[in-house]
Design a protein around this motif. Structure first.
Motif, PDB file in Angstrom:
ATOM      1  N   ASP A 141     107.388  -2.476  40.986  1.00  0.00           N
ATOM      2  CA  ASP A 141     107.754  -3.420  42.252  1.00  0.00           C
ATOM      3  C   ASP A 141     109.166  -3.729  42.144  1.00  0.00           C
ATOM      4  O   ASP A 141     109.738  -3.957  43.516  1.00  0.00           O
ATOM      5  N   ILE A 142     109.612  -4.374  41.227  1.00  0.00           N
ATOM      6  CA  ILE A 142     111.057  -4.827  41.262  1.00  0.00           C
ATOM      7  C   ILE A 142     112.126  -3.579  41.561  1.00  0.00           C
ATOM      8  O   ILE A 142     113.013  -3.967  42.574  1.00  0.00           O
ATOM      9  N   LEU A 143     111.850  -2.442  41.165  1.00  0.00           N
ATOM     10  CA  LEU A 143     112.723  -1.305  41.660  1.00  0.00           C
ATOM     11  C   LEU A 143     112.508  -1.234  43.262  1.00  0.00           C
ATOM     12  O   LEU A 143     113.557  -0.887  43.939  1.00  0.00           O
ATOM     13  N   ALA A 144     111.356  -1.373  43.721  1.00  0.00           N
ATOM     14  CA  ALA A 144     111.130  -0.871  45.172  1.00  0.00           C
ATOM     15  C   ALA A 144     111.766  -1.937  46.028  1.00  0.00           C
ATOM     16  O   ALA A 144     112.318  -1.915  47.008  1.00  0.00           O
ATOM     17  N   VAL A 145     111.849  -3.207  45.598  1.00  0.00           N
ATOM     18  CA  VAL A 145     112.142  -4.331  46.397  1.00  0.00           C
ATOM     19  C   VAL A 145     113.661  -4.594  46.484  1.00  0.00           C
ATOM     20  O   VAL A 145     114.444  -4.718  47.294  1.00  0.00           O
ATOM     21  N   ALA A 146     114.096  -3.990  44.891  1.00  0.00           N
ATOM     22  CA  ALA A 146     115.630  -3.957  44.917  1.00  0.00           C
ATOM     23  C   ALA A 146     116.289  -2.923  45.796  1.00  0.00           C
ATOM     24  O   ALA A 146     117.165  -3.302  46.255  1.00  0.00           O
ATOM     25  N   ALA A 147     115.739  -2.101  45.857  1.00  0.00           N
ATOM     26  CA  ALA A 147     116.376  -0.912  46.761  1.00  0.00           C
ATOM     27  C   ALA A 147     116.280  -1.440  48.011  1.00  0.00           C
ATOM     28  O   ALA A 147     117.235  -1.208  48.924  1.00  0.00           O
ATOM     29  N   ARG A 148     115.210  -1.854  48.835  1.00  0.00           N
ATOM     30  CA  ARG A 148     115.156  -2.459  50.057  1.00  0.00           C
ATOM     31  C   ARG A 148     116.139  -3.556  50.325  1.00  0.00           C
ATOM     32  O   ARG A 148     116.928  -3.474  51.271  1.00  0.00           O
ATOM     33  N   ASP A 149     116.386  -4.427  49.373  1.00  0.00           N
ATOM     34  CA  ASP A 149     117.108  -5.469  49.379  1.00  0.00           C
ATOM     35  C   ASP A 149     118.766  -4.956  49.513  1.00  0.00           C
ATOM     36  O   ASP A 149     119.583  -5.777  50.032  1.00  0.00           O
ATOM     37  N   GLN A 160     109.488  -3.201  55.404  1.00  0.00           N
ATOM     38  CA  GLN A 160     108.597  -4.179  54.420  1.00  0.00           C
ATOM     39  C   GLN A 160     108.174  -3.278  53.502  1.00  0.00           C
ATOM     40  O   GLN A 160     107.534  -1.955  53.482  1.00  0.00           O
ATOM     41  N   VAL A 161     108.391  -3.733  52.311  1.00  0.00           N
ATOM     42  CA  VAL A 161     107.906  -2.892  50.935  1.00  0.00           C
ATOM     43  C   VAL A 161     106.509  -3.218  50.656  1.00  0.00           C
ATOM     44  O   VAL A 161     106.061  -4.343  50.627  1.00  0.00           O
ATOM     45  N   LEU A 162     105.717  -2.364  50.416  1.00  0.00           N
ATOM     46  CA  LEU A 162     104.305  -2.237  49.932  1.00  0.00           C
ATOM     47  C   LEU A 162     104.523  -2.705  48.636  1.00  0.00           C
ATOM     48  O   LEU A 162     105.233  -2.035  47.776  1.00  0.00           O
ATOM     49  N   LEU A 163     103.672  -3.549  47.845  1.00  0.00           N
ATOM     50  CA  LEU A 163     103.633  -3.879  46.686  1.00  0.00           C
ATOM     51  C   LEU A 163     102.173  -3.576  46.013  1.00  0.00           C
ATOM     52  O   LEU A 163     101.091  -3.811  46.527  1.00  0.00           O
ATOM     53  N   MET A 316     107.958   7.239  50.668  1.00  0.00           N
ATOM     54  CA  MET A 316     108.486   7.677  49.053  1.00  0.00           C
ATOM     55  C   MET A 316     108.010   6.568  48.188  1.00  0.00           C
ATOM     56  O   MET A 316     107.437   7.114  47.017  1.00  0.00           O
ATOM     57  N   GLY A 317     107.924   5.290  48.543  1.00  0.00           N
ATOM     58  CA  GLY A 317     107.410   4.423  47.182  1.00  0.00           C
ATOM     59  C   GLY A 317     105.801   4.523  47.450  1.00  0.00           C
ATOM     60  O   GLY A 317     105.345   3.803  46.515  1.00  0.00           O
ATOM     61  N   ASN A 318     105.029   4.990  48.044  1.00  0.00           N
ATOM     62  CA  ASN A 318     103.814   5.350  48.097  1.00  0.00           C
ATOM     63  C   ASN A 318     103.517   6.431  47.244  1.00  0.00           C
ATOM     64  O   ASN A 318     102.127   7.011  46.933  1.00  0.00           O
ATOM     65  N   MET A 319     104.446   7.257  46.587  1.00  0.00           N
ATOM     66  CA  MET A 319     104.255   8.319  45.788  1.00  0.00           C
ATOM     67  C   MET A 319     103.456   8.096  44.393  1.00  0.00           C
ATOM     68  O   MET A 319     104.025   7.575  43.550  1.00  0.00           O
ATOM     69  N   LYS A 320     102.205   8.267  44.379  1.00  0.00           N
ATOM     70  CA  LYS A 320     101.555   8.124  43.016  1.00  0.00           C
ATOM     71  C   LYS A 320     101.616   6.917  42.095  1.00  0.00           C
ATOM     72  O   LYS A 320     101.958   7.043  41.082  1.00  0.00           O
ATOM     73  N   PRO A 321     101.413   5.709  42.913  1.00  0.00           N
ATOM     74  CA  PRO A 321     101.640   4.541  42.391  1.00  0.00           C
ATOM     75  C   PRO A 321     100.682   4.293  41.303  1.00  0.00           C
ATOM     76  O   PRO A 321      99.567   4.847  41.501  1.00  0.00           O
ATOM     77  N   LEU A 322     100.901   3.592  40.032  1.00  0.00           N
ATOM     78  CA  LEU A 322      99.854   3.039  39.358  1.00  0.00           C
ATOM     79  C   LEU A 322      99.220   1.840  39.863  1.00  0.00           C
ATOM     80  O   LEU A 322     100.185   1.069  40.227  1.00  0.00           O
ATOM     81  N   THR A 323      97.953   1.700  40.025  1.00  0.00           N
ATOM     82  CA  THR A 323      97.310   0.317  40.726  1.00  0.00           C
ATOM     83  C   THR A 323      96.240  -0.063  39.787  1.00  0.00           C
ATOM     84  O   THR A 323      95.752   0.760  38.930  1.00  0.00           O
ATOM     85  N   GLY A 324      95.721  -1.008  40.089  1.00  0.00           N
ATOM     86  CA  GLY A 324      94.543  -1.551  39.560  1.00  0.00           C
ATOM     87  C   GLY A 324      94.596  -1.883  37.827  1.00  0.00           C
ATOM     88  O   GLY A 324      95.550  -2.621  37.580  1.00  0.00           O
TER      89      GLY A 324
END
Length: 337
Positions: A141-149, A160-163, A316-324
């Protein structure tokens, strides 16, 4: 000092240092004890709103200072997120260091002597752990937010970043070598690579537009400036002063004419046959192809590029994320817990 001693104290009156540190520790202990990390298979834009509302502002604050001192870092962090997501999903596997018993992705061909900004991610992770009174924000998530920011700080859109991603416990050197698109790819190879990741032609052009910021190493554009014909002769000649036929592999050139600004200059350069990388210029050949049309459209419509770039980044940020309960939340982004 342990990170939990750095949590912000909320006392109104000055106190002796020992008592103040104790109360800060106590507050962090209470907060950490009360933290319940959501278990969900879906990413959400408000994942940290209650879990740690200080998380995203903390990331932004550190990035603003870092990019102010070195604007190139914005492009570097955008690229780290891209290279992470293209190898088995957005799971921060790219951040894992090699160990005597483990080889990560940092030494893969597309990453070695190329990816940078890891120290800023380390700084962000430590600060977020402190602000959140615990290890609740994933490195992915830090990588995703850092890219957006990074994009927003350099003048681009603030989408809006999904987290809610979690971090991988492993990485794949082989997959990093095979799955990340290369600067030597021609158009069919580029499109095939993106389609294999669930992305399409629009995403290819839009995400390539991220090259409106940053630099490239001589080794990645040498063949283009000496051997290709679909390049402006004066542009190629100017680059030969930076990138000799032999040596100077790590010398750099800007990916477009306004490298510290997120804008549409990248597309304008392609129209002028001034794409730095072979893979860049493959998006515009002047033959009326679909990618030609998209390059022309986004060059003429900056607002559309900004809006659509954010959509493709979210995709792209939704590509196969690990969740749960999959993966983990790393305490240190460079190693598994």
């Amino acid at each position: 000092m342990p990170f939990d001693l750095f949590c912000t104290a909320i006392w109104e009156k000055p106190e002796p240092i020992a008592m103040s540190a104790f109360r800060s520790f106590f507050m962090c202990f209470v907060v950490a004890a009360a933290i319940v990390i959501p278990i969900s298979a879906q990413l959400s834009p408000d994942f940290y709103d209650k879990l740690c509302p200080q998380a995203l502002p903390t990331i932004r604050s550190i990035l603003e200072k870092a990019i102010y001192h070195e604007p190139r870092l914005g492009a570097s962090l955008l690229r780290v997120h891209f290279h992470d997501c293209f190898v088995n999903g957005c799971d921060a596997s790219v951040l894992l260091d090699d160990t005597p018993n483990f080889t990560g992705e940092k030494t893969a061909g597309p990453n070695l002597n190329s990816l940078r900004g890891f120290e800023v991610i380390d700084e962000i992770k430590e600060a977020v752990n402190s602000a959140c009174c615990g290890n609740v924000v994933s490195c992915a998530d830090i990588l995703a937010v850092a890219a957006r920011d990074s994009v927003a700080i350099l003048g681009g859109p603030s989408y809006q970043v999904l987290l809610g991603r979690r971090d991988a416990r492993t990485a794949s050197l082989n997959d990093a070598n095979s799955d990340i698109p290369r600067p030597i790819f021609d158009f069919p190879a580029l499109l095939s690579n993106f389609q294999n990741h669930g992305l399409d032609l629009n995403d290819l052009v839009l995400l390539s537009g991220g090259h409106t910021i940053g630099l490239a190493r001589c080794t990645n554009f040498r063949d283009r400036i000496y051997n290709e014909t679909n390049i402006k002769p004066k542009f190629a000649a100017s680059l030969r002063g930076i990138c000799p036929k032999e040596g100077g592999d790590d010398n750099t050139a800007t990916l477009d004419a306004t490298t510290a600004n997120f804008d549409t200059e990248y597309f304008k350069d392609l129209l002028k046959l001034k794409g730095l990388l072979h893979s860049d210029q493959e998006l515009f050949k002047g033959v009326g192809s679909a990618s030609d049309g998209l390059v022309q459209y986004y060059n003429n419509n900056p607002g559309a590029f900004f809006a659509d770039f954010g959509v493709s980044m979210i995709k792209m940020g939704n590509m196969k994320p690990l969740t749960g309960s999959d993966g983990e939340i790393r305490m240190n982004c460079r190693k598994i817990n």
